[in-house]
Structure formats: structure tokens, C-alpha cells
Write a protein that holds these residues in place. Sequence first.
Motif, PDB file in Angstrom:
ATOM      1  N   SER B 133       0.833  -1.202   0.000  1.00 46.20           N
ATOM      2  CA  SER B 133       0.000   0.000   0.000  1.00 46.20           C
ATOM      3  C   SER B 133       0.867   1.250   0.000  1.00 46.20           C
ATOM      4  O   SER B 133       0.492   2.251  -0.612  1.00 46.20           O
ATOM      5  CB  SER B 133      -0.990  -0.005   1.161  1.00 46.20           C
ATOM      6  N   ALA B 136       1.799   1.736  -3.514  1.00 44.56           N
ATOM      7  CA  ALA B 136       0.692   2.301  -4.277  1.00 44.56           C
ATOM      8  C   ALA B 136       0.539   3.787  -3.972  1.00 44.56           C
ATOM      9  O   ALA B 136       0.293   4.594  -4.879  1.00 44.56           O
ATOM     10  CB  ALA B 136      -0.593   1.550  -3.947  1.00 44.56           C
ATOM     11  N   LEU B 137       0.714   4.148  -2.696  1.00 43.14           N
ATOM     12  CA  LEU B 137       0.617   5.557  -2.344  1.00 43.14           C
ATOM     13  C   LEU B 137       1.695   6.369  -3.050  1.00 43.14           C
ATOM     14  O   LEU B 137       1.471   7.503  -3.474  1.00 43.14           O
ATOM     15  CB  LEU B 137       0.721   5.736  -0.830  1.00 43.14           C
ATOM     16  N   PHE B 139       2.839   5.749  -5.962  1.00 48.83           N
ATOM     17  CA  PHE B 139       2.378   5.972  -7.331  1.00 48.83           C
ATOM     18  C   PHE B 139       1.344   7.091  -7.380  1.00 48.83           C
ATOM     19  O   PHE B 139       1.372   7.943  -8.268  1.00 48.83           O
ATOM     20  CB  PHE B 139       1.779   4.688  -7.908  1.00 48.83           C
ATOM     21  N   VAL B 140       0.431   7.065  -6.394  1.00 47.10           N
ATOM     22  CA  VAL B 140      -0.606   8.090  -6.378  1.00 47.10           C
ATOM     23  C   VAL B 140       0.031   9.473  -6.222  1.00 47.10           C
ATOM     24  O   VAL B 140      -0.321  10.424  -6.931  1.00 47.10           O
ATOM     25  CB  VAL B 140      -1.607   7.816  -5.238  1.00 47.10           C
ATOM     26  N   TRP B 143       1.799  10.551  -9.333  1.00 49.39           N
ATOM     27  CA  TRP B 143       0.832  10.922 -10.353  1.00 49.39           C
ATOM     28  C   TRP B 143       0.275  12.303 -10.048  1.00 49.39           C
ATOM     29  O   TRP B 143       0.189  13.156 -10.927  1.00 49.39           O
ATOM     30  CB  TRP B 143      -0.284   9.878 -10.389  1.00 49.39           C
TER      31      TRP B 143
END
Lengths: 295, 357, 268
Positions: B133, B136-137, B139-140, B143
Motif C-alpha cells: 500500500s 501504491a501511495l 504511485f498516487v 501521479w
Amino acid sequence: MDAISLMESAANGALIGLMYSLVAMGIVLIYKSSSVPNLAQGSMTMLAAYVVLAFANSAGAPIWAAISLAIITMFIIGLAIERVALRRLAGRPIIMILMMTLGLEIFLRAGSMTIWGGTTRPMNLGISDAPLFLGPLLINRAYAFGAVVTIAMFGFFVMFFRSRVGVVLRAISDDYTAAWSVGISVERGVALSWAMSAVVATIAGVLWSSVQGVDQSLAQLLLKGVTVAVLGGLDSIGGALLAGVLLGVVEGIASSVLDPLLGGASRDLVDAAMLILTILIRPHGLFGRHDIERV
Amino acid sequence: MLFRQAGIFHADYSADRALFPIPADRWMIGILLLLALAAPIYMNTLYLSSYLLPWLIWTAGALGLNLILGWAGQFHLGYAAVMGIGAYAAVHATRAGIPWEIAIVLAGITASVIGSVFAFAALRVKGLYLALSTLALQFVMDWTISHVPAISGGTQATLQAPDIRLLGRAVTSDAGLYYVALVWCVLVTSFMLNLRRTALGRALVAVREKDYAAAVIGVNSFYFKLVAFATSSFIGGVSGAILIGTFYHAVTPEQFSVDVSIQALAMVIVGGLGSIIGSYFGAAFILLMPGVMNSFISWATTKFGFSLGIETLAHLPQAFYGALIIGFLLIEPLGLGKIYNNIRDYLLVWPFGYTKK
Amino acid sequence: MNAPITAKILSLNNIEVVYDHVSLAIKGVSIDVPEGGMVALLGANGAGKSTTLKSISGLLTAERGEVRRGELQFRGQSIGGLMPQDRVKLGIAHVLEGRRVFEHLTPDENLIAASALHSRQDMNRNKDRVYSYFPRLHERRTVASGYLSGGEQQMLAIGRALMTQPKLLMLDEPSLGLAPFLVAEIFQILGRINRDEGLSILLVEQNAIAALEIVSHGYLIESGRIVMHDSAAALKKNPDIQEFYLGGAENKNFRDIKHYSRRKRWLT
């Protein structure tokens, strides 16, 4: 945005999603038989594609022969990875094992780049570009082919995990010590899972390269694979399949809706959001088993 | 490094709780500090500003990550994103006319607030899922930073950082920038050194060892995880801001991508989980390695008379770096810090084989 | 106090086990199990019983333990350097403490997983044999083992060990956490297996009353040393054993407890 093109995005998304499932399946295979999360699956996929090209271009083998040779090569590489990198880490904290697979990821990716360079090369499987219509929907043939192969692999692995060897692998992931106590060769079992996963990576690598060519971006399939694997439940093959379809559809629709609004590249955002949401709402995924921790 | 002690003996508790109980260690630290202070005098500016300076800042950053990883035992694959938040916050603040001293504190606070989001992931999940996670954070955040023009100044854009000003005076000389980095690094180091001796540090270690068990003995594990993430994000954010202010002078999203997160992680792993001196070694190792590799390769190509393609040259250090992580995990999982400690423990009582440590 | 003169299936000679290179868990344990015999190893918590069993089955390495000194012989062959799976192949089966069934597998799959070394015919024959000893497992063969009751899990653990066609069955506290009637049932089945098939059994127990009913000999281990060895009948009569392990004396007062801790040390 009309309904037909939305359905088209969904249908092609589902097919792409099945191909994500193939990457996820490699991760699930290893997790299911040794409880090791493999963050190197993306690089293994990339490496496999380069190996196929090496056999096809340098050695001049026909593409199907090259793929078979690459499958054998990757099987051996899978065994080697377990032997060299993971055997000594058995029983170590998860942080070490994760770091090891990350290290492998970097090593395999950069290693392939070092040997073969970063320019995109095509891989032609001989799938025609002629349009394929499913009712009113235009379907990409390469994706359809990939989806069929994925479903076949899925069937194979479901059968495999019911076989005696499959049961032994599942037993290993449940309890290393108990597995040793009944004469299971844990090391060999884990090695086998890595080898199989490397073979799956080869197949995924070939399918994905036929769609997008062979280059470094194949390694980025890791994010998709991990998202799908977690969403489906890390130890569920069927979960990986369904989650792949789900992610593919959501991605397909989301990108056709969001891309114009956000200026493109919303796919990765959708992935990351799906991953975070899954982990926060249902960490063991749709079909994963629930682990209980005791003090 | 000849300590010549027959063990460490204390007559009272304050001696036992001292940061550096051994006189030789105190001498060594003192000498190193003096050398660091005098570095602009005897060192040429190239080495000063392109090796020593980033090393100090990255060490501070790695120490912040070590707080999460080594002390609190929480996986964090999004540390570069946190540093990036700090960097962007500081650049925007200074561009808005806020003095730099306040801007970096703001940067730290922003990073700390956003970085605490990672802690909410850590509340629910741990181990592998936390790692994923946080990834993923990352990546967020990547972005968001690159796709929101208000932050990055548009996609593919580079945002120029204003010169840093301390107490109204512009700091532009190499020596001045170096001192800024040095002060920050020393601050973070002494914070981390002292953390060991506080209730906070002990609680973090308890949470690391087993959070449920820690909860049973009355350690509020969520609170301490939150504190750990907030503190480490603060350190990361300020380090990111200083890195931009003193070293890069401009900020782009790629400076804080996933690869950089992994690089920071590698610094901690190679240096040693939970080891302060290890973070210094780790940062040096990871920063210097590509350069050393490159010069080694060019030496080898001329010596043995073969040539390598540009692609190969570009990716070989990276491959070596992957191999390095693998090698460390296999050979000495506790990293360079542990190796240093082994040598030190041996020399501490040399030539006597027995010791009370 | 001498070992029986019959053929020995297992003999431990002065075994010493060190964990993590520093912690000495057992110091000089010697045990003999006669061919076809049933021997108990008794002792309190942390006495070194489980470590002794793990040194025999080879599972120490997984816990960073190693046999530093002494000799392990199985039917006259030295087994000290063998991998766990090779020891299983020779016929040593170890039923782990706390049952440790493969929780996510069904009982049937547990049994299948345990016959990795055998042909399909052997596997089916062994499965039938296990189900005939433990009919209850057959009834529940399709449920995930994690959901079985404690007694059923213990039966499964024993059954799983039997699937490897052992010559020597080692059980680590099979009575742990089970109701007395279940303990009696399991021990009765163990006795039957021992009689019918001539399978040698080494039983590690804290529950000395139940264990001494079915074994022929017993060893008593304390702080990593064997402190007593005799026939089961003699052990049952021994006043110390009666007092400390069989719950002989009721109504102890505090002074007797001190006395207890002092008397309990036989040799050290």
C-alpha cells in the motif's frame, strides 16, 4: 461517450485484464506454495521476453521453438533464483524477503537492459491484425489470444493444485516445519514453485510483447500483477483470474472516461487506487484465505 | 581505532546512559566533527558540493527512513514521495515569498501531515500489505505531483527553486550550502541518537517487535506508529527541501520517483536496519557506487581493451546495485553498520578476548 | 538402570544441542528405544523434551539449533548429518507439539501431502490404514483441517505421521489441551498400533499418569539432562515420581513446596 464504445472498452479491458491475470498468477503461484511475495515477477516477465528474442533472433530459431527453449531456460533460472537468493532467507522476517525480491527485480531488470539494451523490439507471433467482431464490438485479436491462453493456464493450475504435488506445495506454504516433519522436501517444493512461476512469466512475456513489443515497460507489469494478485487474494488462482477481469474492465472504462478529463495516463492511477482500496478494505482480497495472528 | 579497554564499566547511571560511553568514541566524534567543519578549507569545491553535500542530506533522509523501518519496523516504499512533498512545499513557499527558514519547517509539516496518511495504512495492515500500500501511495503521489499543474508547473516541467536565504542573506557559496546540509545532518543524527534513550524510542521498538504484545503491556501501538510516520515524514520532507535548496536548485517529479524510494530503502538495508552509523555508510555506499562503478568500468575497458555499448554502460551500475542488495541480504543482513560494530567490538578489547559490553 | 538388551531402533548417545550458537538446551542426553518398544520421555516445561525429539527428526536447523556433540543412531546407522526428509525416508516420524496440521488443507489432503515419498498404491493403502485407526477422520475428511476439534487435529497429526510408513513414531505431547477421555482414546490407539504393527514409539509427555500406563520404559529429563530411567512399573512406584509427576500427595503446604523444589533435583 456512447454505449457501444463503452462496452467495447469494457470487453477489451476484460481481455487485457485476463492477461494481467497471467502476471498475477506467477505471483500467486509462489505465494501459494511458499508465502513469499514475489516483487520480481515483472522483471522475470521482461527477462523471459528477451530470452525468447535472443533465441529467435541470434540463434535464428523459429518463434515457437524459441518460446519452448525460453520456457526451459526460464525454468532453470527460476530454480537458480530459489537456490541462490531465497533458500538462505527461509524463516527470516518478511522485510528481508521483500527486500530480496526487490533486489532481484532491480538486478534482473537492469541486467537484461545491460545485455540487450533499451530500444523497443517487436515480437511477432503471427497473429493477424484483421478486425475481429464480437457482435457489434471490435475486439483486438492479440488480446483475445492472450485471454484464451490465460484461461488455459488457469485450468492447468487449478488441476495442478489438486494433484499430489500441488497438495504438497500448499502444505509447504501452510507450515514449513510440519512439512519437513512428514518428509516433504521444502526446498525442492519452493524451487519448483519459482520455476513454474518463471515459466508463467515466459508465457506472459511472450503475450505482452506481441502486444506492445519488448522493452523495459514489461517490467512495469509488476504493478498490475500485484494489484490483481492482492485483489483476488494472494493465494487464490481463481481470484487472480476474476480480479484480472475486474481490474481490466474498471481500467478500460475508467481510462475512456477519465483520460479526457485528466489528460491521460489514468490507468496507473486506477491501479494504485484499486490496490490501496483493496488493502484497506479487504486485505486478504476477494478469495484469499484469512490468517490469524496470535501473540 | 585502538580503544584498549577491558570492557565498559560504569560507576553511575548517567555514565551508563551517556551517548558515547567510551572516551575513544567521544574523541573520534569530536575529530570527525572538526574535520567536517573544516572541510571547505581543505577540500576542493567539486568534492565538497557534489559528494559531501548530497551525502550528508541523504544520510539525514536515510535516518528518517530508518526511524520507520529500523525502529518502528514498518515497511515504507513511498519515502521518496514524502521527500518530494517537502521539496515542492518548500519551493512553492519560497516562491510565494516566505523566508526559507520558515519554508523548510512548512515543508516538514506538510510532508508530515500527508505522510501520516501512510500511518493509516499501517494501522490496518502490516508486513507485505503495508509495503504494497505504501508503494501504491507512492504511485498516487507521483501521479498527483506530475499531473496537477499547480504543483509541478505542468507535466514534464521543471520548477526553478529560488536561492536560499538565511536571516535575510542569500546563501550561494558552496561552503555556505555545505554548512546548511551539515547542520541538518547533525541535528537529525543527534535526534536519532537520543531517541534510543527516550520512552518514545523504547515504545517504537516494542511496537516493532510485536505490536499486539506491545498493546497488551499498555503501549498504544497506533499512536506510536502515527508518531513514527509523522516524525520520519518530517525529517524526510525537510531533507527533500534541503536537497532541492542546496543541491538540485530545481525540482522535477522524477527526482522523487519510485526508483528513488527503492534507493533510499537500499541505503537503509545496506547500512543496517536501526543503525545510525549504518545510515552514513549506506548513503555513502549507494551514492558513490555508480560513480565508482563507472570509473572502474572505464578503467577496465582501457586496461583489457574491450568496449561496451552505451546502453550497457548506462545499466551496468544499476544491475550491480541490485546484486549488491541481494549480496548484503545473503551475507550480512544487518548491513555495514553491523560490520562496523563487529570490528569495533573486536578492537574495543583487543588484545583481550573477553569483554563485558 | 541399564538399557534393555534387545535390539535398539534408536539410540542417542550423549547428545548436546545448542541454539543460536550460544544457548545450551540439552546437555548430554542418552536414550535408547528398543525395536518394537514403547518408551516415554517425561519432564516438565522447558526440560528439553521437544529439543531432544527435534534433534532426532532433524528439525533443529529450522530453529537455528544444532547438535554439537554426541551420536544419533537409527538401527545402527548414524543419522546426525541427514536432512529431515531423509530421516523420514529411513522411517522416523515426528508428530509435532501443538498438532501443526496443514490448516488450509482437508484431512484427506493432509494425508496426501504426507506421502510425498510414496507411490500412489502405497498412499491409498496407508490412507485406508489411517482411516481404520481413526474412523472420525474419515467422516470429516472434506473439512478444512483448521476447523477440526483439538482431538481430531491430534488424530490427524498422528495419522499424517503414519502415512510416511515409519518404523519409529515420535510424539510430542499428544495429550496437550485435550479432554481426558480423548487422551485415553488416543493412547489406546497408540498402544494398538504398537502391538499390531510392531511400530516403535517414543512418547514425550507431561501427562505422566497417562503415559506410564502404556509404555514399557520411561526416561525422566530435567534441565536438559536425563535424571532417571527405569521400567514404567518401577517409575510409577518411585516416591519422587509419584509426588512430582503423578500428583501423589494432596494438601501440600507451603513448606512442602520449598521441599519440592529442593528435592526435585536428582543429579544436578
